[in-house]
Each structure stands twice: as structure tokens, then as C-alpha cells.
Write a protein that holds these residues in place. Structure first.
Motif, mmCIF file in Angstrom:
data_model
loop_
_atom_site.group_PDB
_atom_site.id
_atom_site.type_symbol
_atom_site.label_atom_id
_atom_site.label_comp_id
_atom_site.label_asym_id
_atom_site.label_seq_id
_atom_site.Cartn_x
_atom_site.Cartn_y
_atom_site.Cartn_z
ATOM 1 N N LEU A 309 -13.220 -1.544 8.647
ATOM 2 C CA LEU A 309 -11.852 -1.601 7.966
ATOM 3 C C LEU A 309 -11.924 -1.519 6.439
ATOM 4 O O LEU A 309 -10.893 -0.971 6.179
ATOM 5 N N ASP A 310 -12.982 -2.020 6.067
ATOM 6 C CA ASP A 310 -12.895 -1.653 4.655
ATOM 7 C C ASP A 310 -13.257 -0.200 4.425
ATOM 8 O O ASP A 310 -12.324 0.217 3.165
ATOM 9 N N TRP A 314 -10.040 1.710 2.169
ATOM 10 C CA TRP A 314 -10.510 2.472 1.121
ATOM 11 C C TRP A 314 -9.743 4.065 1.254
ATOM 12 O O TRP A 314 -9.222 4.520 0.221
ATOM 13 N N ALA A 315 -9.802 4.723 2.339
ATOM 14 C CA ALA A 315 -9.295 5.951 2.479
ATOM 15 C C ALA A 315 -7.674 5.926 2.300
ATOM 16 O O ALA A 315 -7.180 6.718 1.647
ATOM 17 N N TRP A 316 -7.168 4.896 2.993
ATOM 18 C CA TRP A 316 -5.653 4.809 2.943
ATOM 19 C C TRP A 316 -5.114 4.366 1.269
ATOM 20 O O TRP A 316 -4.278 5.064 1.089
ATOM 21 N N HIS A 390 0.292 2.141 -6.737
ATOM 22 C CA HIS A 390 -0.084 3.123 -5.489
ATOM 23 C C HIS A 390 1.121 3.082 -4.364
ATOM 24 O O HIS A 390 1.519 4.103 -4.154
ATOM 25 N N ILE A 391 1.569 1.873 -3.948
ATOM 26 C CA ILE A 391 2.680 2.082 -3.286
ATOM 27 C C ILE A 391 3.931 2.536 -3.745
ATOM 28 O O ILE A 391 4.513 3.502 -2.984
ATOM 29 N N ALA A 392 4.295 2.261 -5.052
ATOM 30 C CA ALA A 392 5.290 2.916 -5.635
ATOM 31 C C ALA A 392 5.310 4.221 -5.664
ATOM 32 O O ALA A 392 6.391 5.155 -5.353
ATOM 33 N N GLY A 427 0.765 2.488 5.440
ATOM 34 C CA GLY A 427 -0.218 2.330 5.301
ATOM 35 C C GLY A 427 -1.060 2.182 3.915
ATOM 36 O O GLY A 427 -2.133 1.267 3.948
ATOM 37 N N VAL A 428 -0.569 2.559 3.036
ATOM 38 C CA VAL A 428 -0.967 2.282 1.480
ATOM 39 C C VAL A 428 -0.834 0.797 1.222
ATOM 40 O O VAL A 428 -1.734 0.292 0.738
ATOM 41 N N ALA A 429 0.420 0.435 1.768
ATOM 42 C CA ALA A 429 0.600 -1.139 1.166
ATOM 43 C C ALA A 429 -0.467 -2.178 1.860
ATOM 44 O O ALA A 429 -0.839 -3.106 1.276
#
Length: 490
Positions: A309-310, A314-316, A390-392, A427-429
Motif C-alpha cells: 500500500l505504501d 506513492w504512485a497516487w 496535491h489535491i487542489a 485517489g490523491v486525497a
């Protein structure tokens, strides 16, 4: 009419001028090829005066460049514009744009000419086998042999063929500046390769000469192709395919992008101030009154941490960083111009991302919220926690793309873009909170930034004021071109 009547009407001047241009062109190509051949022989047989000149120039520029890290950084940035990592995606994007604009012949020319340069460079390097310079203070490294310079050859070919293909899209009074800008860039790239100590002067000169010879050969083959297809031979100053000019122009049928631009700029600035004020108010509140679930949710996510999951997180997370967002923007904007031939949607996306970046940086600096009190897999970050950049950025990018595409694509698969506008930010959040970098209210701040800022731009830019599909945009461009041609007759 037969040839005799053509001569009687026009005289022998056009025939004489054609012959003169042909002879001069042949002489120029032979001179370029001869120059490269002479350089190749002199390098291959280690001619002393040339070696002394190469060594003197390399040592002198190395002493100048190695004295400043700033100079080295600037040289490396300029040099990257001549590397394969930059030029291959550039040519691929231009080929795709030409195919979208239904110009397969120039697209094929770019592919064939570029592929030839990729073959010539390593082949000649292996044939000559010249080692790279050894300077007193190395500031850069490069693999492989030295002669000829791949950056010099590649930049001459790529930027030269771009000029030949896209020259018809440039107004005549701007064509000298267009050609001059390409020449300056090619010269600058060649200079950086010598100054960085990875090539000799003769390597760069040989790359330029070989590039000119290769472009000349492929351009001549293209002219023969046109002649066989029944087209006339254009002058070199008109580009390879002058009739492609209307299709190569970015927005041929578009009027003013924004009426009253200064008023619109003032509206956008006022909107930016109000969005910043809203972000500061929310950030100030959650920093001084932290809800219990805010930290608890992040701590709960830590219980699911595994090595697998780490890696996924990281990819997301990388999907929302600056490089990924910039990469997607740089691909979408040219394709949007090629498809819909309008600047307004591109301006909407650009202002969306510029506003997001400035709002995020200013709000983060003003609020100064600390990161969650858990293990942070990405280490110490230079900005504060609220709002999540990142999310914004992910929200703004995919939401803006969805707004633009939904009004212009009629097929059912257009719903992919609204789906991405939901899936990508979620996904990023989750990845950012899983990695201990943000609170849930930081995600709320990103959502407020996205909603408020896109609302401001929606009412000021109006990106969908005149939406048209790719087919409709092409028809409008043809109609505008025909109208321009008939205007003098009226």
C-alpha cells in the motif's frame, strides 16, 4: 495550354528564375555536404591544427563555465532543449496535431526526417569513434562517443523541419523572427554542448552541417512528392506546404479571445482576493479549532499501512505533484487547440492552474498549519498542511478538463472526463492522508479552492461561450478562410 503558349504569355523569366534557384540550391547542398565530409576526414585522421583549435576552445569555455554554478545550471537547461527526452515528445505532439488537422503529408515528413536523424547520430558516432573532451573541471557528463554532436544534429533537424512545416501558419512580416528564433535556439544548444565540456567545436559544426544536409535531402524528396501529386513547387520562404496555412494556424476562425480584457483582468483579480480570503478564514478556523476526527482519521489510516500500500499510495500521490500536473497540462492544451481551434478553453485551463498555484502558496504561507502528528512517509515538506496542494491541483486540472470537454465532445465516451474529475482527486486525497501528509480538512480546503476559483473563472472567462466539436470547428475555419479569400473581390 501547351508549353509554347505558356512561354509566350509569361516569358522566359520564370523559367530562368527556377533554374537559378535550382542551381543555387544544389550548390548550397553540395557545399554543406562537402564541409561535413572535410570535417569528418580531418577528425578521423587526427589533423593537428583542428585538434589544437578544439582543445583550446574546450579549455577556455570550461574555465568560464566552471566558475559559476548558476552558469552551469543555465547551460544545462538550454542544452536540455536539444536532448531526445525533450525533442521526441515535442515531435510526437506536433505529429498528432497535424493528424488531427488532417495534414498527413507534413506529419509524415516530420516522422521520416526525425527518424533519419535518430539513425544518423549513433551510426556516425560508432563509425568515427571519437572520445569526448577531457577538461580540467568537469561540469557535465554524456554517454557515448563525441563526433558528431547529437544535440547539434538533432536540434538542427527538429527545429529546422518545424520551421519548414509551420512557416505557412506565420504571417509574412513575422516569418524572419520565427526563423531567427529557431536559429538562435539551435546556436545556443550547440554552444552549451561545448561550454559544458561534452563536445568539441568540430563536433558541433559537424552536427549542424549534417543536419542541414539531411533537411535539404528530405525537403527535396517532399517537393518531388508534391510534384507527383500535381501541386506546384513553393518557394522556400513559403514553407513546405503553403496551402496548409489555414489548417496550421492555431485559431483561424476565432475573434477576440476576451472582450474588454482589462475589465476581465480586474474581475479575475477581485475574485482571486475573495477566494484567498475565504481560504484564510477556513484555514484560520481549523488551525485553532481542530475537530477530533481530523487527526483521528489520519491515525486510523496508519493502521492499514503495508509495504504494498505504501507503493500504491506513492504512485497516487505522484499523480498530483507538480510534474504530473504540468505534463498533463502541456499535452492537453496543444491538443485542445488542434481539435477545437479556440484559445478561450486553453486560457481557462491555464488561468485555472496559475490561480490554483498562487492561491495554494499564499494560503499555506498565511495559515501555517502543521502537518498531522503521525509518521510522514514523504518527510518534511516546505509548505504547511492547509490547503493540500496535491489535491487542489488535481481537482482543478481534471475539473477544468471536464468542463471544457463535456461541451465539445458529443460521443458517449465524454463521460470519462467527469469520472476522472472524481476518481483522480479521491485517489490523491486518500494517498496523501494515508502517507500522513494531510488532514481531512486540508482536503476540504482544496475543494473550497477548486469550487470557488473555477466559479470565478467560469463567469469571467466563459470557456464554453461558443463550444464547437472538432468537425464543427474545422468547418468554421474553412468558411472563415473562404471568406477571407473572397473579401478582396468584394
Amino acid at each position: 495550354m501547351d508549353d509554347t503558349r505558356v512561354v509566350e504569355r509569361t516569358g522566359w523569366a520564370p523559367v530562368r528564375h527556377f533554374a537559378e534557384r535550382s542551381v543555387l540550391g544544389l550548390v548550397a547542398v553540395l557545399a554543406v555536404g562537402l564541409g561535413f565530409g572535410v570535417l569528418l576526414l580531418l577528425v578521423r585522421f587526427h589533423w593537428g591544427p583542428l585538434q589544437d583549435l578544439d582543445r583550446s576552445v574546450a579549455d577556455g569555455l570550461n574555465r568560464w563555465a566552471s566558475g559559476s554554478e548558476t552558469v552551469v545550471t543555465v547551460l544545462q537547461q538550454i542544452s536540455s532543449a536539444g536532448g531526445r527526452g525533450f525533442m521526441i515528445p515535442l515531435v510526437a505532439l506536433l505529429v498528432l496535431m497535424l493528424i488531427i488537422r488532417r495534414r498527413p503529408r507534413p506529419a509524415l515528413y516530420l516522422v521520416v526526417t526525425g527518424a533519419g536523424a535518430l539513425i544518423l547520430d549513433p551510426s556516425l558516432k560508432a563509425l568515427v569513434g571519437r572520445l569526448r573532451p577531457v577538461v580540467e573541471v568537469p561540469v557535465a557528463q554524456a554517454p557515448g562517443n563525441s563526433f558528431p554532436s547529437g544535440h547539434a544534429l538533432g536540434s538542427m533537424v527538429v527545429y529546422g523541419m518545424i520551421v519548414l512545416v509551420f512557416l505557412p501558419a506565420v504571417r509574412r512580416r513575422w516569418r524572419p523572427f520565427f526563423i531567427g528564433a529557431a536559429a538562435v535556439l539551435v546556436a545556443a544548444i550547440g554552444f552549451t554542448r561545448i561550454a559544458l565540456g561534452v563536445h568539441f567545436l568540430s563536433d558541433v559544426l559537424a552536427g549542424w552541417l549534417l543536419g542541414v544536409a539531411w533537411i535539404s535531402a528530405t525537403a527535396y524528396a517532399f517537393r518531388m512528392w508534391r510534384r507527383e501529386a500535381g501541386h506546384t513547387d513553393p518557394q522556400l520562404t513559403d514553407g513546405l506546404e503553403p496551402e496548409a496555412g489555414p489548417d496550421l494556424r492555431l485559431a483561424p476562425a476565432e475573434g477576440p479571445v476576451l472582450p474588454h480584457p482589462w475589465a476581465k483582468a480586474a474581475e479575475i483579480l477581485v475574485g482571486w482576493v475573495f477566494v484567498f480570503g475565504l481560504l484564510y478564514l477556513v484555514g484560520y478556523t481549523v488551525t485553532r479549532w481542530t475537530p477530533g476526527f481530523d487527526t483521528g482519521f489520519v491515525e486510523w489510516l496508519q493502521t492499514f499501512r503495508t509495504e504494498r500500500l505504501d507503493k500504491w499510495s506513492w504512485a497516487w500521490s505522484k499523480a498530483g505533484d507538480t510534474h504530473a500536473i504540468l505534463f498533463i497540462s502541456l499535452i492537453f492544451c496543444p491538443l485542445a487547440l488542434a481539435l477545437w481551434r479556440q484559445w478561450r478553453p486553453v486560457l481557462f485551463l491555464v488561468l485555472t492552474m496559475v490561480g490554483e498555484l498562487t492561491l495554494f502558496l499564499c494560503a499555506a504561507a498565511a495559515v501555517g498549519r502543521p502537518r498531522p502528528p503521525v509518521e510522514q512517509l514523504d518527510g518534511q515538506m516546505p509548505t504547511s498542511s492547509f490547503p493540500s496542494g496535491h489535491i487542489a491541483a488535481t481537482m482543478c486540472l481534471w475539473a477544468a478538463i471536464a468542463i471544457i470537454t463535456m461541451a465539445r465532445i458529443r460521443q458517449p465516451w465524454r463521460w470519462i472526463f467527469p469520472a476522472l474529475a472524481v476518481i483522480m482527486p479521491l485517489g490523491v486525497a486518500l494517498s496523501r492522508m494515508y502517507r500522513g501528509m494531510h488532514h481531512p480538512t486540508d482536503m476540504l480546503g482544496a475543494a473550497i479552492l477548486t469550487t470557488a476559483w473555477l466559479t470565478v473563472l467560469w463567469f469571467t472567462i466563459r470557456p464554453n461561450a461558443h463550444p464547437a466539436s472538432a468537425t464543427e470547428a474545422a468547418s468554421e475555419a474553412v468558411a472563415a478562410t473562404d471568406s477571407d479569400r473572397l473579401e478582396p473581390a468584394r
